[in-house]
Design a protein around this motif. Structure first.
Motif, PDB file in Angstrom:
ATOM      1  N   PRO A  49      26.740  43.647  45.034  1.00  0.00           N
ATOM      2  CA  PRO A  49      25.504  44.054  44.339  1.00  0.00           C
ATOM      3  C   PRO A  49      24.974  45.439  44.713  1.00  0.00           C
ATOM      4  O   PRO A  49      24.485  46.148  43.850  1.00  0.00           O
ATOM      5  CB  PRO A  49      24.503  42.968  44.730  1.00  0.00           C
ATOM      6  N   PHE A  50      25.043  45.816  45.980  1.00  0.00           N
ATOM      7  CA  PHE A  50      24.538  47.130  46.380  1.00  0.00           C
ATOM      8  C   PHE A  50      25.699  48.054  46.783  1.00  0.00           C
ATOM      9  O   PHE A  50      25.475  49.055  47.463  1.00  0.00           O
ATOM     10  CB  PHE A  50      23.545  47.026  47.546  1.00  0.00           C
ATOM     11  N   GLN A  51      26.918  47.690  46.367  1.00  0.00           N
ATOM     12  CA  GLN A  51      28.117  48.432  46.785  1.00  0.00           C
ATOM     13  C   GLN A  51      28.167  48.590  48.302  1.00  0.00           C
ATOM     14  O   GLN A  51      28.539  49.633  48.833  1.00  0.00           O
ATOM     15  CB  GLN A  51      28.194  49.794  46.066  1.00  0.00           C
ATOM     16  N   GLN A  52      27.743  47.524  48.982  1.00  0.00           N
ATOM     17  CA  GLN A  52      27.733  47.528  50.446  1.00  0.00           C
ATOM     18  C   GLN A  52      28.392  46.249  50.950  1.00  0.00           C
ATOM     19  O   GLN A  52      28.388  45.228  50.257  1.00  0.00           O
ATOM     20  CB  GLN A  52      26.290  47.509  50.971  1.00  0.00           C
ATOM     21  N   HIS A  61      26.243  32.161  45.018  1.00  0.00           N
ATOM     22  CA  HIS A  61      25.175  33.159  45.197  1.00  0.00           C
ATOM     23  C   HIS A  61      25.651  34.222  46.180  1.00  0.00           C
ATOM     24  O   HIS A  61      26.279  33.897  47.178  1.00  0.00           O
ATOM     25  CB  HIS A  61      23.910  32.510  45.762  1.00  0.00           C
ATOM     26  N   VAL A  62      25.311  35.461  45.903  1.00  0.00           N
ATOM     27  CA  VAL A  62      25.726  36.551  46.785  1.00  0.00           C
ATOM     28  C   VAL A  62      24.521  37.083  47.565  1.00  0.00           C
ATOM     29  O   VAL A  62      23.539  37.535  46.974  1.00  0.00           O
ATOM     30  CB  VAL A  62      26.353  37.706  45.978  1.00  0.00           C
ATOM     31  N   TYR A  63      24.587  37.017  48.886  1.00  0.00           N
ATOM     32  CA  TYR A  63      23.544  37.565  49.746  1.00  0.00           C
ATOM     33  C   TYR A  63      24.008  38.924  50.251  1.00  0.00           C
ATOM     34  O   TYR A  63      25.166  39.088  50.625  1.00  0.00           O
ATOM     35  CB  TYR A  63      23.328  36.702  50.993  1.00  0.00           C
ATOM     36  N   VAL A  64      23.072  39.868  50.336  1.00  0.00           N
ATOM     37  CA  VAL A  64      23.396  41.230  50.743  1.00  0.00           C
ATOM     38  C   VAL A  64      22.495  41.637  51.917  1.00  0.00           C
ATOM     39  O   VAL A  64      21.508  40.959  52.188  1.00  0.00           O
ATOM     40  CB  VAL A  64      23.203  42.191  49.547  1.00  0.00           C
ATOM     41  N   GLN A  65      22.808  42.763  52.559  1.00  0.00           N
ATOM     42  CA  GLN A  65      22.056  43.338  53.677  1.00  0.00           C
ATOM     43  C   GLN A  65      22.263  42.516  54.961  1.00  0.00           C
ATOM     44  O   GLN A  65      21.829  41.373  55.066  1.00  0.00           O
ATOM     45  CB  GLN A  65      20.551  43.444  53.359  1.00  0.00           C
ATOM     46  N   THR A  67      21.086  42.241  57.999  1.00  0.00           N
ATOM     47  CA  THR A  67      20.064  41.518  58.763  1.00  0.00           C
ATOM     48  C   THR A  67      19.520  40.341  57.959  1.00  0.00           C
ATOM     49  O   THR A  67      19.238  39.274  58.518  1.00  0.00           O
ATOM     50  CB  THR A  67      18.912  42.460  59.193  1.00  0.00           C
ATOM     51  N   ALA A  68      19.371  40.516  56.649  1.00  0.00           N
ATOM     52  CA  ALA A  68      18.941  39.405  55.790  1.00  0.00           C
ATOM     53  C   ALA A  68      19.984  38.285  55.837  1.00  0.00           C
ATOM     54  O   ALA A  68      19.639  37.100  55.896  1.00  0.00           O
ATOM     55  CB  ALA A  68      18.724  39.889  54.359  1.00  0.00           C
ATOM     56  N   ALA A  72      19.655  34.438  57.198  1.00  0.00           N
ATOM     57  CA  ALA A  72      20.058  33.284  56.381  1.00  0.00           C
ATOM     58  C   ALA A  72      21.075  32.441  57.161  1.00  0.00           C
ATOM     59  O   ALA A  72      20.980  31.206  57.191  1.00  0.00           O
ATOM     60  CB  ALA A  72      20.647  33.761  55.056  1.00  0.00           C
TER      61      ALA A  72
ATOM     62  N   SER B  84      15.487  28.528  50.957  1.00  0.00           N
ATOM     63  CA  SER B  84      16.229  29.417  51.849  1.00  0.00           C
ATOM     64  C   SER B  84      16.899  30.527  51.042  1.00  0.00           C
ATOM     65  O   SER B  84      16.966  31.674  51.488  1.00  0.00           O
ATOM     66  CB  SER B  84      17.269  28.609  52.628  1.00  0.00           C
ATOM     67  N   LEU B  85      17.376  30.192  49.840  1.00  0.00           N
ATOM     68  CA  LEU B  85      18.020  31.199  48.990  1.00  0.00           C
ATOM     69  C   LEU B  85      17.010  32.269  48.551  1.00  0.00           C
ATOM     70  O   LEU B  85      17.286  33.469  48.630  1.00  0.00           O
ATOM     71  CB  LEU B  85      18.636  30.525  47.753  1.00  0.00           C
ATOM     72  N   ALA B  88      16.248  34.538  51.417  1.00  0.00           N
ATOM     73  CA  ALA B  88      17.304  35.518  51.684  1.00  0.00           C
ATOM     74  C   ALA B  88      17.270  36.645  50.654  1.00  0.00           C
ATOM     75  O   ALA B  88      17.451  37.813  50.989  1.00  0.00           O
ATOM     76  CB  ALA B  88      18.668  34.834  51.694  1.00  0.00           C
ATOM     77  N   ASP B  91      14.228  38.832  51.451  1.00  0.00           N
ATOM     78  CA  ASP B  91      14.513  39.623  52.661  1.00  0.00           C
ATOM     79  C   ASP B  91      15.444  40.782  52.338  1.00  0.00           C
ATOM     80  O   ASP B  91      15.267  41.895  52.834  1.00  0.00           O
ATOM     81  CB  ASP B  91      15.218  38.758  53.724  1.00  0.00           C
ATOM     82  N   GLU B  92      16.442  40.486  51.536  1.00  0.00           N
ATOM     83  CA  GLU B  92      17.436  41.494  51.165  1.00  0.00           C
ATOM     84  C   GLU B  92      16.778  42.682  50.463  1.00  0.00           C
ATOM     85  O   GLU B  92      17.043  43.838  50.770  1.00  0.00           O
ATOM     86  CB  GLU B  92      18.462  40.834  50.250  1.00  0.00           C
ATOM     87  N   ASP B  95      14.597  44.614  52.975  1.00  0.00           N
ATOM     88  CA  ASP B  95      15.447  45.375  53.904  1.00  0.00           C
ATOM     89  C   ASP B  95      16.109  46.553  53.190  1.00  0.00           C
ATOM     90  O   ASP B  95      16.218  47.642  53.758  1.00  0.00           O
ATOM     91  CB  ASP B  95      16.530  44.472  54.522  1.00  0.00           C
ATOM     92  N   PHE B 136      20.634  49.427  41.415  1.00  0.00           N
ATOM     93  CA  PHE B 136      20.989  48.165  42.067  1.00  0.00           C
ATOM     94  C   PHE B 136      19.826  47.179  41.975  1.00  0.00           C
ATOM     95  O   PHE B 136      20.005  45.995  41.678  1.00  0.00           O
ATOM     96  CB  PHE B 136      21.314  48.393  43.555  1.00  0.00           C
ATOM     97  N   ARG B 140      19.604  43.450  40.249  1.00  0.00           N
ATOM     98  CA  ARG B 140      19.196  42.263  41.021  1.00  0.00           C
ATOM     99  C   ARG B 140      18.058  41.528  40.304  1.00  0.00           C
ATOM    100  O   ARG B 140      18.050  40.295  40.220  1.00  0.00           O
ATOM    101  CB  ARG B 140      18.688  42.720  42.385  1.00  0.00           C
TER     102      ARG B 140
END
Lengths: 205, 205
Positions: A49-52, A61-65, A67-68, A72, B84-85, B88, B91-92, B95, B136, B140
């Motif tokens: 999602p953030f090219q990271q 589901h895709v979580y990014v970052q 620390t976030a 999680a 929780s989702l 996250a 938070d993302e 961050d 981005f 999202r």
């Protein structure tokens, strides 16, 4: 349990804390490691999602970052802190380690091209910033009873363990242990958790 | 309700998101503002665990680190995300806004002394980094249905509103609104929440 996949480069970097949290929590996950040379093409594939990276995929589901994701992962692993106060204390320690200590290291280690400037920033970190930051952390630990940062084990303690590993070529461990004996004891306490110990033996990098 | 006091300088800076979250949540708190000239002495008073502000004091406990505090404030205000989702995802976004956009601005605005270098970093931010990051974010937002970043209002949406306010002297709002109409609509949606509107009218800074 949901199906969990973590994707990052084949090295510790910004994913290692997440891996350690899952290891301690006994959470099964796919540890997808991509090669640096494949990243430029993958980056634009639409999967990130953030090219990271890292990203964490949980049941689609895709979580990014990072620390976030670590937070999680801590929730999945029961290591986020049991109360809202514990959560805030754990978050604070992890954010402090990241923003006020690790990012400074990343800045001089990877961000500074001029060798003299790099040496100067490193000296400042080793002689001033690190001891000051570690002093704050040891005081925080003492305030919580001295065993773990929030009183009981959370991802903050694992974050500290990871910080020490990350800095082992920069800070003198023996000196740190003498100056901050309670932090040294915390490091040993985390390093000796059976799941963490097993992870460290399996991942020597 | 617990007794809550937020301490920061007399300006928006790293405390404004926290203030806005409390305002939206209708949470009463003491908004202690200290003068810059008093900070050097206060800093070493022992009241500030990491010699940093903002701090949040809740029934005698001291919370530190602005993002950790914002998240705690979001929990107090029912704005952290219901699952929780959602947490996250929120938070993302926060961050990402902080680490990948705001810190870059802080770096060129306050960290760079050389005027040419500053102008160059600013140009890069305005022409490349900001549009990329906003792209981005808009994607999202679309993935979550287009109304709020996680589907329903969380501190991430308030974080975005704050980001736009923070960048109003750097990014051209009209241009942004044309390029990212869904983000512009999100900004308006948050700006028109009665509690946020009231806060903005009372704090013109």
């Amino acid at each position: 349990m949901p199906s969990i996949k973590l994707t990052y480069f084949n090295g510790p970097g910004r994913a290692e804390l997440i891996r350690l949290i899952f290891a301690q929590g006994g959470v099964d996950f796919t540890d997808e490691r991509i090669e640096g040379k494949d990243w430029p093409e993958l980056k634009s594939s639409g999967r990130f999602p953030f090219q990271q990276i890292p990203i964490l995929e949980v049941d689609g589901h895709v979580y990014v970052q990072s620390t976030a994701i670590a937070r999680a992962a801590a929730r999945f692993s029961g290591l986020a802190g049991k109360t809202s106060l514990e959560q805030a204390l754990a978050d604070e320690i992890v954010d402090f380690l990241q923003a006020d200590l690790q990012e400074k290291i990343i800045k001089f280690l990877f961000g500074e091209k001029d060798e003299d400037k790099k040496a100067e920033l490193k000296k400042k970190f080793v002689e001033e910033e690190a001891p000051k930051g570690l002093g704050f952390l040891q005081k925080r630990l003492e305030q919580a009873g001295g065993e773990y940062f929030t009183g009981s084990l959370t991802y903050a303690d694992i974050g500290f363990y990871r910080f020490v590993k990350f800095t082992e070529n920069i800070l003198n461990g023996e000196e740190m242990a003498t100056q901050f004996p309670k932090l040294a004891a915390l490091y040993d306490r985390v390093a000796n958790l059976p799941n963490i110990k097993k992870y460290a033996e399996e991942h020597k990098s």
